[in-house]
Design a protein around this motif. Structure first.
Motif, mmCIF file in Angstrom:
data_model
loop_
_atom_site.group_PDB
_atom_site.id
_atom_site.type_symbol
_atom_site.label_atom_id
_atom_site.label_comp_id
_atom_site.label_asym_id
_atom_site.label_seq_id
_atom_site.Cartn_x
_atom_site.Cartn_y
_atom_site.Cartn_z
ATOM 1 N N SER A 1 10.142 38.374 -59.582
ATOM 2 C CA SER A 1 9.757 38.485 -60.987
ATOM 3 C C SER A 1 8.417 39.204 -61.088
ATOM 4 O O SER A 1 7.689 39.327 -60.093
ATOM 5 C CB SER A 1 9.642 37.096 -61.608
ATOM 6 O OG SER A 1 8.533 36.393 -61.048
ATOM 7 N N GLU A 2 8.085 39.672 -62.271
ATOM 8 C CA GLU A 2 6.804 40.344 -62.460
ATOM 9 C C GLU A 2 5.646 39.407 -62.133
ATOM 10 O O GLU A 2 4.630 39.825 -61.575
ATOM 11 C CB GLU A 2 6.682 40.868 -63.893
ATOM 12 C CG GLU A 2 7.622 42.011 -64.227
ATOM 13 C CD GLU A 2 7.418 43.203 -63.307
ATOM 14 O OE1 GLU A 2 6.250 43.552 -63.024
ATOM 15 O OE2 GLU A 2 8.422 43.776 -62.851
ATOM 16 N N GLU A 3 5.806 38.123 -62.469
ATOM 17 C CA GLU A 3 4.753 37.154 -62.167
ATOM 18 C C GLU A 3 4.594 36.973 -60.661
ATOM 19 O O GLU A 3 3.477 36.933 -60.139
ATOM 20 C CB GLU A 3 5.073 35.804 -62.807
ATOM 21 C CG GLU A 3 3.989 34.750 -62.564
ATOM 22 C CD GLU A 3 4.323 33.408 -63.178
ATOM 23 O OE1 GLU A 3 3.511 32.481 -63.025
ATOM 24 O OE2 GLU A 3 5.395 33.287 -63.804
ATOM 25 N N LYS B 1 5.405 39.139 -58.300
ATOM 26 C CA LYS B 1 4.839 40.366 -57.737
ATOM 27 C C LYS B 1 3.343 40.466 -57.984
ATOM 28 O O LYS B 1 2.592 40.974 -57.152
ATOM 29 C CB LYS B 1 5.555 41.583 -58.315
ATOM 30 C CG LYS B 1 6.935 41.829 -57.734
ATOM 31 C CD LYS B 1 7.504 43.171 -58.158
ATOM 32 C CE LYS B 1 7.903 43.167 -59.612
ATOM 33 N NZ LYS B 1 8.599 44.408 -59.998
ATOM 34 N N SER B 2 2.898 39.996 -59.130
ATOM 35 C CA SER B 2 1.484 40.110 -59.478
ATOM 36 C C SER B 2 0.594 39.274 -58.570
ATOM 37 O O SER B 2 -0.595 39.548 -58.439
ATOM 38 C CB SER B 2 1.266 39.692 -60.940
ATOM 39 O OG SER B 2 1.475 38.290 -61.102
#
Length: 745
Positions: free
Chosen positions: A255-257, A259-260
């Motif tokens: 998810s983008e979270e 990956k961040s």
């Protein structure tokens, strides 16, 4: 005298102190037969049981370098232990250990970073045992001596074994200060103690990552985009699911979270297709049946050829990063002769014997990882990030590794295993194929140096200019060319171009990269001036180096960096004087005839260790066009803790570097790495290996690293020897028969 304050800060040392959780004692060589024996915790590195068995906790990673024996040897020596009664247990990751004690095994720093702490741990326990004996006998500790696991009353010759004293000693106050042994009193340090793990390795009983098994464990393999940072568009797993033993197929998409939270250079974990099966072999077979469509992205049209063009273009606009003197005037003076050369140091693969792997068991509120890793603190942090748990809920069990060389700093396999285990709710072992390990390596960065020097009419080097162009994936060198040769005018430029592949640490990365151009170009200047290669270097070292205006440096640079530079420079001088005084550089070989032998010299440092190498070369009709017959290495690393391991590390580094010189480099088309296995990613064979002689400069100085210093001098020493023999300057790696023998080869 050594202050105990810092040592006490990092963990309780008395009987109530922590003893970290253990994995199976892979190195154990003694076993207590007394079921009633009690293990007494002396400090976080050491315990002694009532039968006298001594357990040393190993907080560094064993990957073939011998650290797993050397560090316990240091502690045992200060303790006054009987080495035959010492067993070694690997520690899991635990934050009670500092970064120096556990955080990283690499940069040739394991012994150097733990030298003081480990000796203090042994000496502290020794003094507590002496105090326990002194109390029992009613004498002063000055009347006692400790050796071979006994405390002896010098006056009466009474003896008490460590096991008899351990419980009482562990309850005593920790001494504020202890006296460490003098080097003349060492029993084990400086001796060629055999590696404890060797017998278990050759018998197949040593525990590596690939050996890991858990109840109910499944096996996973991941089909990755063949182009760095490419993206998954879609896949068809119909045929893959028909393969016997396949349990699940799903995309690895964060998810983008998620990956961040991941450090961008600690492992590229995204955009793959996961096969879960009842065996690694079945997972590999199923991968071949997958149909996958990829978006190759920005690197899909790039190649090594296009990368080389980008680097050449970048050299024309590279910004200046360092200057001393007046290079413009030096180059304008028509009386000065200008010498120019270009050196190419390409990407290099690690080509590990044990492919990348990791095992994970996600259990909802906690997760366990079993892996061979060079920095367990990074495993702990990144696994916690990818699965959304606090770091104290992630346990990291460190296993042996079949080679690392910087590759196992990257924790991609641990992150993959944790992600998959969380999804399938089962323990899982992820194994990379040989092709995965080579094609998706974190490669040694690519570096090009454009060098230019000005020589006066009276035979002095007046100025030197270095334009360095590197790829951006891994920064391994400073913005100025570190140098120890005193040249009055210098100017440096640095520019970077986007990397084509994932990059990372490689055995002596920065020093190896910079040293190829530096030591070959210095040799070119010596030849131009008609001066002996070693004499010319000593001449340049005889004058002080201008590092720039000290007032502009940060305090830490003035306090730590500049004094170290002086020490390293002095070691360069001592090593080269040793070479000359012992007749190791008496050149009586033909030059420019292509027959007989050529002889080449180069010197470098990695950290505070300085290594000079003399290569003897003959030409032949092999793939590379040459053979290295002998390499003589002269090393100044301070005190040598274990000459057996030290010699082995220098030998291994030489063979590693010679592999890169003969067979290294990288080919890539449309972003895809073309090398896949040992048939086209070759490593040096036994019959190609040269005779290697290793000589250590005798020293009582604290030990510095040995794993990497043997790599940087090898390539320039060999290239200088090829010139000595053939008259041809080769300024690139790898070297081919065509480079030496010409177009008709």
């Amino acid at each position: 005298m050594t202050s105990r304050r810092d040592f006490i800060k990092v963990g309780s040392l008395a009987g109530g102190g922590l003893l970290v959780s253990l994995v199976v004692p892979a190195y154990a060589n003694t076993t207590s037969n007394n079921v009633n024996s009690q293990e007494i915790k002396m400090n976080k590195f050491l315990s002694i049981d009532t039968d006298g068995k001594i357990t040393v906790m190993l907080t560094k990673h064993e990957m073939g370098q011998g650290t797993g024996t050397s560090i316990p040897t240091i502690l045992a020596d200060e303790l006054g232990a009987d080495w035959s009664k010492v067993q070694i247990k690997k520690s899991d990751y635990h934050p009670q250990y500092t970064w120096q004690e556990m955080g990283t095994t690499g940069g040739s720093g394991s012994i150097e970073r733990t030298w003081d702490t480990i000796r203090e741990a042994g000496a502290t326990a020794r003094e507590m045992l002496k105090q326990a004996a002194a109390t029992r006998w009613g004498v002063d500790t000055m009347a006692l001596k400790v050796e071979n696991s006994f405390v002896t009353n010098i006056g009466t010759n009474e003896k008490l074994e460590f096991g008899e004293l351990a419980e009482t000693a562990s309850q005593l106050p920790v001494p504020e200060e202890v006296t460490l042994k003098k080097s003349k009193d060492y029993v084990y340090i400086g001796k060629p103690i055999k590696n404890r793990i060797t017998k278990k390795v050759v018998s197949g009983n040593a525990r590596f990552g690939l050996d890991m098994n858990l109840p109910g464990m499944v096996y996973a393999s991941i089909e990755k985009c063949p182009v760095f940072q490419g993206k998954l568009i879609e896949f068809d797993a119909t045929e893959a699911k028909k393969v016997t033993g396949v349990l699940d197929v799903f995309p690895l998409i964060l998810s983008e979270e998620e990956k961040s939270k991941i450090h961008p250079k600690r492992g590229y974990v995204d955009k793959g297709v996961v096969i879960v099966a009842d065996s690694t072999w079945n997972a590999f077979k199923a991968r071949k049946a997958l149909k996958v469509q990829w978006d190759y992205g920005q690197h899909g049209t790039r190649s090594i050829t296009s990368l080389e063009k980008e680097m050449a273009q970048a050299s024309e606009t590279a910004p200046m990063t360092f200057e001393i003197g007046n290079m413009e005037q030096v180059f304008k003076d028509e009386d000065n002769e200008i010498i120019e050369a270009e050196y190419n140091n390409p990407h290099q693969a690690h080509a590990l014997m044990e492919p990348i792997n990791a095992t994970a068991h996600y259990q909802g509120d906690r997760c366990e990882i079993w892996v061979g890793a060079q920095d367990p603190s990074i495993v702990n942090a990144e696994v916690a990030n990818v699965i959304g748990l606090p770091t104290d809920a992630v346990s990291v069990h460190i296993l042996n590794s079949g080679g690392s060389f910087g590759r196992r700093y990257h924790v991609d396999s641990s992150m993959e295993a944790a992600f998959i285990s969380k999804k399938i709710k089962l323990p899982v072992k992820v194994t990379w194929s040989r092709e995965d390990e080579i094609m998706h390596d974190h490669f040694h960065p690519c570096l090009r140096n454009y060098l230019k020097a000005a020589i006066s009419s009276d035979g002095n080097v007046l100025g030197l200019e270095n334009t360095a162009i590197s790829t951006t994936g891994y920064s391994a060198w400073s913005n100025k060319w570190d140098h120890y040769y005193a040249i009055p005018n210098m100017r440096c430029y640095l520019s970077k171009v986007p990397t084509l592949v994932a990059e990372g640490a490689w055995r002596s990365t920065g020093e190896h990269s910079a040293n190829l151009a530096k030591e070959c170009f210095i040799d070119e200047l010596a030849d131009k001036l008609g001066k002996d290669a070693v004499d010319f270097r000593l001449e340049l070292l005889s004058r002080e180096v201008d590092w720039g205006d000290p007032s502009s440096f940060p305090d830490w640079v003035k306090k730590y960096f500049l004094p170290r530079k002086k020490i390293i420079r002095q070691r360069h001088i001592e090593v080269m004087r040793f070479v000359k005084e012992n007749g190791l550089w008496d050149k009586q070989m033909p030059k420019g005839k292509g027959k007989g032998k050529g002889k080449g010299f180069a010197i470098s440092n990695f950290g505070d260790t300085v290594c000079a190498e003399i290569a003897e070369v003959t030409l032949n009709e092999s793939e590379s066009g040459f053979r290295v017959d002998k390499v003589t290495a002269v090393v100044h690393c301070g005190m040598v803790v274990n000459p057996h391991f030290g010699k082995g590390q220098i030998e291994g580094a030489i063979i590693w570097a010679l592999t890169a010189l003969k067979y290294g480099g990288l080919e890539a088309e449309n972003g895809i790495v073309q090398r896949t296995n040992f048939h086209n990613c070759k490593v040096l064979r036994m019959d190609e290996s040269p005779e290697i002689e290793v000589v250590f400069i005798e020293s009582d100085e604290r030990p510095t690293g040995l794993g990497e210093p043997g790599t940087p001098p090898l390539a320039p020493a060999v290239l200088n020897a090829i010139f000595d023999l053939s008259g041809k300057r080769i300024r690139k790696m790898p070297v081919t028969k065509q480079d030496i023998h010409g177009m008709d080869a």
